[in-house]
Design an enzyme around this catalytic site. Structure first.
Site: not given
Ligand SMILES: NC(=O)C1=CN([C@@H]2O[C@H](COP(=O)(O)OP(=O)(O)OC[C@H]3O[C@@H](n4cnc5c(N)ncnc54)[C@H](OP(=O)(O)O)[C@@H]3O)[C@@H](O)[C@H]2O)C=CC1
Ligand SMILES: O=C(O)C1=N[C@H](C(=O)O)C[C@H](O)C1
Length: 266
Positions: A159, A10, A37, A13, A101, A155, A127
């Site tokens: 999301k 990813g 992707r 993203g 998530t 958020h 998180n």
């Molecule tokens: N644990 C933590 O602290 C945090 C967790 N998160 C979680 O992280 C995840 C990503 O968040 P975020 O970065 O904001 O999301 P984004 O949508 O910005 O990024 C997701 C990435 O995954 C790619 N993707 C989607 N479908 C596919 C596929 N079939 N094959 C390969 N790549 C794919 C997207 O590509 P494309 O753009 O081309 O679709 C994109 O680059 C979410 O689940 C979010 O809830 C977020 C922030 C903090």
């Molecule tokens: O999608 C987000 O941005 C985030 N996702 C995580 C969640 O689902 O809790 C962590 C954080 O809140 C940001």
């Protein structure tokens, strides 16, 4: 410290970009490939914003694991894909650090069984921000003293999952110290469906999605004549990166799946 070979899934993203940057900036981390992707077969450095990163892009994660050396996979994608990636990493002897998530309890259980069968570490953290982990721990403690609680998570509007992984985990941690209890008036009725939010053991979770927000949550406890509010705000995605770093370093020492950062930053 030994060098740690890392694959990031990813990379384009919001979180993936930060993770690539973290790997690039950390002397003992080495990026060996990315899973995306699009752009299969190209180099990451061919993409805008990734200059100097001459590592291959794979769309097929199985092919990636066959061809590239890796100790750790960092997954920051989507719930369905993140699950498949995590499973594939464990099957290929690579330790996953997962921020994605939206996994179901059944998926988490399946991954835990797989990690244990393979004796491999796996960290799934809803998180990675230290402040958010503390918010969850404080809420767990407060639940010993307050039985009524509502969670409001807020958020950005791109999301995919609701409620957030953090809110689900918070409810789970509160549940350790709180007996299930229906909250509000016994004759309460929603005149517009969804007004009282999602329900977990009688607790309510409300999900706000707005442009301008990043990641925010407040946990509000109430009892006779008082409320207690515990709030955390992430204003940017760099706030999550120290948690990703410590997870990458720690996952190498584990032989099971750890869900949540609270048990590894104690
Ligand atoms: N644990 C933590 O602290 C945090 C967790 N998160 C979680 O992280 C995840 C990503 O968040 P975020 O970065 O904001 O999301 P984004 O949508 O910005 O990024 C997701 C990435 O995954 C790619 N993707 C989607 N479908 C596919 C596929 N079939 N094959 C390969 N790549 C794919 C997207 O590509 P494309 O753009 O081309 O679709 C994109 O680059 C979410 O689940 C979010 O809830 C977020 C922030 C903090
Ligand atoms: O999608 C987000 O941005 C985030 N996702 C995580 C969640 O689902 O809790 C962590 C954080 O809140 C940001």
């Amino acid at each position: 410290m030994n060098e740690i070979n890392i694959i990031v899934a990813g990379p384009r993203g919001r979180m993936g970009r930060e993770a690539v940057n973290l790997v690039k900036e950390t002397p003992h981390f080495r990026l060996t490939a990315v899973v995306d992707r699009i752009n299969n077969g190209k180099l990451l450095s061919d993409m805008e914003g990734f200059s100097g990163l001459d590592v291959p892009i794979y769309t097929d994660i199985h092919e990636c694991f066959r061809e590239v050396e890796a100790d750790v996979l960092i997954d920051l994608t989507t719930p369905d894909l993140g699950f498949l990636h995590t499973k594939s990493a464990l099957e290929n002897g690579v330790r996953p650090v997962v921020g994605t998530t939206g996994f179901t309890p059944e998926q988490l259980e399946e991954l835990k069984e797989l990690a244990e069968r393979k004796s491999l570490g796996c960290i799934i953290a809803p998180n990675f921000a230290v402040g958010a982990v503390l918010m969850m721990k404080f809420a767990q403690t407060a639940a010993k003293y307050f039985e009524d609680v509502e969670i409001i998570e807020m958020h950005h509007d791109q999301k995919l999952d609701a409620p957030s992984g953090t809110a689900v985990k918070t409810a789970e941690m509160i549940g350790v110290n709180r007996e299930p209890k229906a909250q509000g008036h016994e004759n309460e009725k929603e005149t517009i469906s969804g007004a009282r939010g999602a329900e977990v053991d009688g607790m309510r979770i409300h999900s706000v999605r707005l442009p301008g927000l990043v990641a925010h949550q407040q946990v509000i406890f109430g009892s006779n004549g008082q409320t207690l509010t515990i709030r955390h705000d992430s204003y940017n995605r760099a706030s999550f990166m120290s948690g990703v770093k410590v997870s990458v370093e720690t996952v190498l020492q584990l032989t099971t799946l750890v869900y949540g950062l609270e048990s590894i930053i104690d």
